[in-house]
Design an enzyme around this catalytic site. Sequence first.
Site, PDB file in Angstrom:
ATOM      1  N   ASP A 144      15.709 -44.436  37.232  1.00  0.00           N
ATOM      2  CA  ASP A 144      15.310 -45.259  37.711  1.00  0.00           C
ATOM      3  C   ASP A 144      14.908 -45.883  36.780  1.00  0.00           C
ATOM      4  OD1 ASP A 144      14.024 -46.732  39.047  1.00  0.00           O
ATOM      5  OD2 ASP A 144      12.502 -46.162  40.228  1.00  0.00           O
ATOM      6  N   GLY A 200      19.150 -43.309  41.297  1.00  0.00           N
ATOM      7  CA  GLY A 200      17.898 -43.893  41.002  1.00  0.00           C
ATOM      8  C   GLY A 200      17.268 -44.472  41.308  1.00  0.00           C
ATOM      9  N   HIS A 201      16.586 -45.323  41.892  1.00  0.00           N
ATOM     10  CA  HIS A 201      14.955 -46.327  42.794  1.00  0.00           C
ATOM     11  C   HIS A 201      15.505 -45.749  44.146  1.00  0.00           C
ATOM     12  CE1 HIS A 201      12.096 -48.218  42.410  1.00  0.00           C
ATOM     13  NE2 HIS A 201      12.026 -49.601  43.771  1.00  0.00           N
ATOM     14  N   PHE A 202      16.701 -46.282  44.712  1.00  0.00           N
ATOM     15  CA  PHE A 202      16.499 -45.781  46.265  1.00  0.00           C
ATOM     16  C   PHE A 202      17.372 -44.783  45.856  1.00  0.00           C
ATOM     17  CE2 PHE A 202      15.832 -50.466  46.541  1.00  0.00           C
ATOM     18  CZ  PHE A 202      15.227 -50.770  47.224  1.00  0.00           C
TER      19      PHE A 202
END
Length: 292
Positions: free
Chosen positions: A236, A262-264
Site C-alpha cells: 500500500d 495493496g490498499h484494498f
Amino acid sequence: MIRHRYASVRGHQLFYREAGSPDDPVIVLLHGFPTSSFMFRDLIPRLARDHRVIAPDHLGFGLSDAPDVDEFAYSFDALADLTAELLAGLGVTRYAIYVQDYGAPVGWRLAIRDPEAITAIVSQNGNGYDAGFVEDFWAPVWAWGREQTPENEAGVRPALSLEAIRWQYTHGVPDAEVVSPDTWHHDHALVSRPGNDRVQLRLFADYVSNPPLYPALHAMLRETRVPVLAVWGRHDEIFGPAGARAFLDDAPDAEVHLLDGGHFLLESHLDDVAPIISDFLRRRAGTGAVAA
C-alpha cells in the site's frame, strides 16, 4: 443471509448491511474512501458465522444519503457522531471494530470517546500513526487541508477520477486480474453523483484533524490493552506497512500480518484475511461484545 437496511439518524437515511445472530458478539465494519460497505460484501458472510456483523455506509458514501455540503457540515467528527447514534439505535453497546482507510479516524473517535465499548480492534490499512503516511501520496492532502486554494484543489481533485480509484484497487496487487473492475466502477459512479465532489473535497480538507487524535488513541491502547490485529497489504502506497508495525509501540501484544497485497486487501486476499480475523477474534476478543 445479509440484510440490506436503512436507519434514520438525525434526519438522514443511513444504509447498512447486517448479518449473523443478534445474540452473537458484534463486529462493526467501517469502510474507507472512496468505497462503502460494498467492500465487505464477501467478508460479511465469513464473519457472520460467529458474529453479528454491522457494516454502515458513511453519510455521503454508498447508498446512504449524501446531502450537499451546504446542508450538512461534513467532518470526521460528524461521521463518528452518526455512527455512534446508529449503533445506539441498534442496541449495540459493546463491539469490535474493523477499520480501513477513512474507517480508521471514525473508529478511533468511537474508541476514544467510549473505550469500554470496544472489545477488539482490527485495522486493515487503517492508519493510527504518523509512521503510516506515505508522504508522496499525502503531500497534496496536507496542502489542501492547510489552505483551500484553487491550486491546492487541483492537487487533490484527481483522486476522484476513475483512473485514481482504479489505482487504489490494483496498485501493489501481484496479479491485478484477480481484482474485479466492478469495484472501481461502482465507487466512481457513486462519488460522481452531482455535488458529491464537494462532499469528498470537504473530507479531504478535514483529514488534517486526524493525526492530532493519535496520542489519545495511543493512550487508550496502553490503558485498556484492547486486543489489536493489524492485517495490511504491505505494498500500500497510501498507508505503508510502518503504520501496521507502529501499533506494537502502544499495544505490545498486537498481532501484525503483512500480506502481499495493496490498499484494498480483501479484493485479492479474502481467503487469507478472513481466517486471520476469525482466529484473532476467537482467541483474543472472547464473547463479550454483545448487543444490549
